[in-house]
Structures are given as C-alpha cells and as structure tokens.
Design an enzyme around this catalytic site. Structure first.
Site, PDB file in Angstrom:
ATOM      1  CB  ILE A  42     -26.496  -2.689   3.787  1.00  0.00           C
ATOM      2  CG1 ILE A  42     -27.490  -3.671   3.152  1.00  0.00           C
ATOM      3  CG2 ILE A  42     -25.709  -1.951   2.704  1.00  0.00           C
ATOM      4  CD1 ILE A  42     -28.550  -3.029   2.276  1.00  0.00           C
TER       5      ILE A  42
ATOM      6  CB  VAL B  63     -28.946   1.549  -0.258  1.00  0.00           C
ATOM      7  CG1 VAL B  63     -29.055   0.024  -0.195  1.00  0.00           C
ATOM      8  CG2 VAL B  63     -27.670   1.971  -0.992  1.00  0.00           C
TER       9      VAL B  63
ATOM     10  CD  GLN C  47     -31.535  10.130   6.789  1.00  0.00           C
ATOM     11  OE1 GLN C  47     -31.331   9.547   5.730  1.00  0.00           O
ATOM     12  NE2 GLN C  47     -31.454   9.527   7.964  1.00  0.00           N
TER      13      GLN C  47
ATOM     14  CG  ASP D 273     -32.359  -4.262  -9.142  1.00  0.00           C
ATOM     15  OD1 ASP D 273     -32.855  -5.170  -8.462  1.00  0.00           O
ATOM     16  OD2 ASP D 273     -32.379  -3.066  -8.791  1.00  0.00           O
TER      17      ASP D 273
ATOM     18  NE  ARG E 203     -44.340  -3.887   2.140  1.00  0.00           N
ATOM     19  CZ  ARG E 203     -45.268  -3.500   1.263  1.00  0.00           C
ATOM     20  NH1 ARG E 203     -46.534  -3.494   1.597  1.00  0.00           N
ATOM     21  NH2 ARG E 203     -44.936  -3.132   0.060  1.00  0.00           N
TER      22      ARG E 203
ATOM     23  CG  HIS F 120     -34.583  -1.963  -5.898  1.00  0.00           C
ATOM     24  ND1 HIS F 120     -33.833  -3.007  -6.390  1.00  0.00           N
ATOM     25  CD2 HIS F 120     -34.771  -2.233  -4.580  1.00  0.00           C
ATOM     26  CE1 HIS F 120     -33.564  -3.854  -5.421  1.00  0.00           C
ATOM     27  NE2 HIS F 120     -34.136  -3.415  -4.304  1.00  0.00           N
TER      28      HIS F 120
ATOM     29  N   GLY G 136     -25.354   0.840  11.534  1.00  0.00           N
ATOM     30  CA  GLY G 136     -25.349  -0.301  12.439  1.00  0.00           C
ATOM     31  C   GLY G 136     -26.058  -1.521  11.876  1.00  0.00           C
ATOM     32  N   GLY G 137     -26.575  -1.431  10.660  1.00  0.00           N
ATOM     33  CA  GLY G 137     -27.342  -2.533  10.078  1.00  0.00           C
ATOM     34  C   GLY G 137     -26.480  -3.476   9.258  1.00  0.00           C
TER      35      GLY G 137
HETATM   36  P1  NAD Z   1     -31.040  -3.403   8.659  1.00  0.00           P
HETATM   37  O1  NAD Z   1     -32.390  -3.418   9.273  1.00  0.00           O
HETATM   38  O2  NAD Z   1     -30.053  -4.458   8.993  1.00  0.00           O
HETATM   39  O3  NAD Z   1     -30.337  -2.009   8.961  1.00  0.00           O
HETATM   40  C1  NAD Z   1     -30.991  -0.784   8.782  1.00  0.00           C
HETATM   41  C2  NAD Z   1     -30.395   0.166   9.796  1.00  0.00           C
HETATM   42  O4  NAD Z   1     -30.904   1.457   9.517  1.00  0.00           O
HETATM   43  C3  NAD Z   1     -30.746  -0.178  11.243  1.00  0.00           C
HETATM   44  O5  NAD Z   1     -29.569  -0.290  12.014  1.00  0.00           O
HETATM   45  C4  NAD Z   1     -31.608   1.006  11.687  1.00  0.00           C
HETATM   46  O6  NAD Z   1     -31.409   1.352  13.054  1.00  0.00           O
HETATM   47  C5  NAD Z   1     -31.088   2.105  10.758  1.00  0.00           C
HETATM   48  N1  NAD Z   1     -31.990   3.231  10.586  1.00  0.00           N
HETATM   49  C6  NAD Z   1     -33.348   3.216  10.549  1.00  0.00           C
HETATM   50  N2  NAD Z   1     -33.807   4.469  10.434  1.00  0.00           N
HETATM   51  C7  NAD Z   1     -32.735   5.268  10.373  1.00  0.00           C
HETATM   52  C8  NAD Z   1     -32.576   6.671  10.267  1.00  0.00           C
HETATM   53  N3  NAD Z   1     -33.633   7.498  10.222  1.00  0.00           N
HETATM   54  N4  NAD Z   1     -31.331   7.189  10.245  1.00  0.00           N
HETATM   55  C9  NAD Z   1     -30.254   6.369  10.321  1.00  0.00           C
HETATM   56  N5  NAD Z   1     -30.341   5.026  10.449  1.00  0.00           N
HETATM   57  C10 NAD Z   1     -31.575   4.495  10.468  1.00  0.00           C
HETATM   58  O7  NAD Z   1     -31.302  -3.347   7.074  1.00  0.00           O
HETATM   59  P2  NAD Z   1     -30.249  -3.607   5.896  1.00  0.00           P
HETATM   60  O8  NAD Z   1     -30.258  -5.055   5.556  1.00  0.00           O
HETATM   61  O9  NAD Z   1     -28.963  -2.944   6.202  1.00  0.00           O
HETATM   62  O10 NAD Z   1     -31.019  -2.871   4.694  1.00  0.00           O
HETATM   63  C11 NAD Z   1     -31.170  -1.473   4.728  1.00  0.00           C
HETATM   64  C12 NAD Z   1     -32.148  -1.028   3.647  1.00  0.00           C
HETATM   65  O11 NAD Z   1     -31.645  -1.339   2.344  1.00  0.00           O
HETATM   66  C13 NAD Z   1     -33.525  -1.699   3.710  1.00  0.00           C
HETATM   67  O12 NAD Z   1     -34.511  -0.708   3.417  1.00  0.00           O
HETATM   68  C14 NAD Z   1     -33.476  -2.724   2.591  1.00  0.00           C
HETATM   69  O13 NAD Z   1     -34.765  -3.062   2.129  1.00  0.00           O
HETATM   70  C15 NAD Z   1     -32.688  -1.941   1.574  1.00  0.00           C
HETATM   71  N6  NAD Z   1     -32.076  -2.705   0.486  1.00  0.00           N
HETATM   72  C16 NAD Z   1     -32.047  -2.125  -0.743  1.00  0.00           C
HETATM   73  C17 NAD Z   1     -31.456  -2.762  -1.810  1.00  0.00           C
HETATM   74  C18 NAD Z   1     -31.398  -2.131  -3.165  1.00  0.00           C
HETATM   75  O14 NAD Z   1     -30.922  -2.777  -4.120  1.00  0.00           O
HETATM   76  N7  NAD Z   1     -31.844  -0.900  -3.355  1.00  0.00           N
HETATM   77  C19 NAD Z   1     -30.882  -4.041  -1.605  1.00  0.00           C
HETATM   78  C20 NAD Z   1     -30.893  -4.601  -0.331  1.00  0.00           C
HETATM   79  C21 NAD Z   1     -31.506  -3.941   0.719  1.00  0.00           C
HETATM   80  C1  LMR Z   2     -33.143  -6.659  -2.535  1.00  0.00           C
HETATM   81  O1  LMR Z   2     -33.367  -6.384  -3.719  1.00  0.00           O
HETATM   82  O2  LMR Z   2     -32.357  -7.555  -2.190  1.00  0.00           O
HETATM   83  C2  LMR Z   2     -33.862  -5.890  -1.472  1.00  0.00           C
HETATM   84  O3  LMR Z   2     -34.352  -4.668  -1.992  1.00  0.00           O
HETATM   85  C3  LMR Z   2     -34.955  -6.734  -0.905  1.00  0.00           C
HETATM   86  C4  LMR Z   2     -35.595  -6.106   0.299  1.00  0.00           C
HETATM   87  O4  LMR Z   2     -36.847  -6.034   0.299  1.00  0.00           O
HETATM   88  O5  LMR Z   2     -34.879  -5.695   1.227  1.00  0.00           O
END
Ligand code: NAD
Ligand code: LMR
Length: 330
Positions: A17, A130, A113, A160, A93, A188, A14-15
C-alpha cells in the site's frame, strides 16, 4: 501555491500500500496542485531497504510539490510536526495465530504509535488507520493519545464504501457517479453492513432498480468479502484500491465531502445510531470545515438494525479483548 508544506507521515512505507500511496501523495492527489508536501516514511528495520528504494524513486519522479522525503524507524521522528498520518504498517495474521494474538501483536504497534502522535505530531494532526484490524487498531492508537481530541483518529472503511458503489454500479450497468446514499456500517471485516436502504441510482431508490434478493444476500456478501476475493485472485491483499480509498478519505476530511451525498468513515462513536460510545465504527458521514459529522436522522429498518448490531457486537468483542490484555489506557 501555499508557502508552508504539509507534513505527511506514512507507516508501512516499504509495503504494497505504501508503494501505491506515496507517489500519489507526491503528485498532489491528496491536497491538490497548490500544496507542497513533505513525506515521512516510517518502517521497521527489515522494511527500510524497500522504503529507501521508494524514497529514491520519489526523488527520480521530480515531483514539483515534493519538498523532501525521509525514511525513519523511530515513530517520534516520523510523526514530528505531522499534519496527516497514514498508519498502514501492521502485523499480518500468520498460520496458527488466533484473533487475540493478532490484536495483541498490533496493539504493540498502535499503542506506541498513538503515544508518539500524541507527543510529537502537529496540533491539527489527522490520523487514518489502514492496517488491520483497522477499527480496533485505531481505537488503541486513540486511547494512547489522551491529549488529542478522539475525533482525530479514524479508520478506513472508504474502501468498503467504494466497493459498495462499484459493485452496485456494475450490477445495474450505470456509471458510479449516478449512485448516492450508500452507507457501510460497523467493522472493516466480513460482518460489515453495506446498506442500500437509502441509496439511489439517478434519484430512483436503488432497491427499485436491482433485485431485492440480490441486494439483501449476494451483494452484501460480495462487498463484505471483497478483500478475500482479491487476495484469492492476486495472491496479495488489495493495495492500489486501498491507497486510493485512503486518499479519498483524507481528501474529503481536509477539503470537505463534495455534493449532497455522504461517505462511510470509521469514527470514534459518540453514541449515534445506538452504537456504543468509544468504539471505532463505520458511519455515514460528511466532512464540513475539516470535521466529520455523522449524518443524522436516517431511518433504520429491522433488517439493517440486525446487521448493524452484529458488526458492532464484533467491535465490542475486539475492544473487550484488547482491554482484557491491558492495552486500552484511560
Ligand atoms: P505489506 O505487508 O505489503 O506492508 C506492510 C508494511 O508495514 C511492511 O513493509 C512492514 O515492514 C511494515 N510494518 C510492519 N510493522 C510496522 C511498524 N511497527 N511500523 C512501521 N511499519 C511497519 O502490507 P500492505 O499490503 O501494504 O497492507 C498493510 C496493511 O493494510 C495490512 O494490515 C492489510 O491487511 C491492511 N489493509 C487494510 C485495508 C482496509 O480497507 N482497511 C485494505 C487493504 C489492506
Ligand atoms: C481488504 O479489505 O482488502 C483487506 O482488509 C484484506 C486483508 O485482509 O488485507
């Protein structure tokens, strides 16, 4: 058209990504136009309405390859017979939270999970994490899945890697497909090391094309802090580019990396390049016949060694922090 659909589970459906990822999965961008998919959307209860809205839009997209999409709050149901798992949902955070608090909060998600994947997913399951801190969340999930080969758990550093290509291409004024040989090493996080020492642009060493000072300072900082730059610009973390990179990662894993070059993948280390075995660190890698292989034999100069070691030190500190909290069984 293959007869049996591939089951793909997405947590955090639902988020942001999730919204950028699910429609591309339904359209066949991951496995191509001949493979049907079944999508499992995992959320916490508060995220179910958004995931349900996405499910309704998936129906309205009338995607020929989409057999079914369902919303779940139970990981055991969401991961049942899953062939591919995108672990996107994570706890962000918040103000006043220390890094150890963040690691502990996410261990509460990625431990269960990982166990649910271990107990319920298909034997050929492939997992990409992710949700941040992605490398250590992947480590926690992997250590809670003792019946699966460790190599089935990976974390996303392809974003990255793609950033490293895109920013270099922009600087050099060349198309992205003229660039090869980039590696992103380590975590990351801002300690990551985008390494141009083996990169080339149209077969010319990249370090002979761009300014060497820029390459060893501003370039590294720009790539490593791109996530923060995007958050500052749009008020939200990257979503479409993250989803696209996650698809790139998983498509290459399943179908093989194209061409002679390599990509960057966070893998459970087996000790290559003196990265301690067991931590999830980013390496240069190619996928052949469905398995990642770290590219062997690259020379590592003194500058690169220092940068790699600094990022690996951060991963070791994260591993030690979650181990001290009793979150790494086995
Ligand atoms: P978001 O807050 O829009 O969505 C996250 C979703 O995860 C929310 O809908 C939340 O309800 C859900 N969630 C939380 N805990 C959960 C659980 N236990 N089980 C299932 N769903 C759960 O965030 P986003 O923008 O979609 O980003 C998601 C994550 O990806 C964040 O941690 C962000 O920092 C990370 N991210 C990583 C990278 C990377 O390159 N590795 C890049 C971008 C974002
Ligand atoms: C990104 O690299 O875009 C994300 O990991 C940044 C973040 O903290 O969600």
């Amino acid at each position: 058209m293959s007869t049996s659909p591939v089951t793909i589970a997405v947590s955090g459906a639902g988020g942001n990504i999730g919204y950028a990822l699910l429609f591309r999965l339904a359209a066949g961008d991951l496995l191509g136009p001949d493979t049907r998919v079944r999508l499992r959307l995992l959320e916490v209860p508060a995220g179910v309405p958004a995931a349900e809205g996405t499910r309704l839009e998936l129906i309205d997209g009338a995607y020929p390859l989409l057999v079914e999409s369902t919303v779940h709050t139970d990981p055991a149901e969401a991961f049942a017979d899953a062939n591919i798992v995108f672990l996107v949902g994570a706890k962000p955070r918040t103000a006043g939270m220390e890094r150890a608090d963040l690691l502990e909060a996410n261990a509460g998600i990625f431990g269960p999970q990982g166990r649910a994947i271990n107990d319920h997913a298909a034997p050929d399951v492939r997992v990409i994490v992710v949700g941040n801190p992605a490398n250590t969340n992947a480590l926690i999930a992997q250590r809670n899945a003792p019946d699966l080969p460790p190599e089935r758990f990976t974390a996303l550093t392809r974003l990255d890697h793609n950033r490293a290509i895109g920013i270099l291409a922009h600087q050099a004024g060349v198309p992205v497909d003229t660039i090869s040989g980039i590696t992103v090493w380590g975590n990351h996080s801002p300690t990551q090391y985008p390494d141009l020492s083996h990169a080339s642009i149209r077969s010319v060493p990249a370090l002979a094309v761009v300014d060497a000072d820029w390459a060893s300072t501003a370039y590294i900082e720009r790539v490593a802090k791109r996530g923060a730059e995007i958050i500052a610009a749009r008020g939200l973390s990257s979503a479409a580019s993250a989803a696209s990179a996650a698809i790139d990662h998983m498509r290459d894993w399943v179908l093989g990396t194209p061409g002679d070059s390599w990509t960057s993948v966070a893998l459970v280390s087996t000790g290559a390049y003196d990265v301690p075995a067991g931590i999830v660190s980013s390496f240069p890698a190619r996928s052949v016949e469905g398995r990642w292989h770290v590219v062997a034999g690259l020379s590592i100069d003194g500058f690169s060694r220092t940068r790699i070691d600094a990022s690996v030190a951060e991963l070791i500190a994260e591993r030690d922090a979650v181990a001290a909290l009793g979150l790494l069984p086995g």
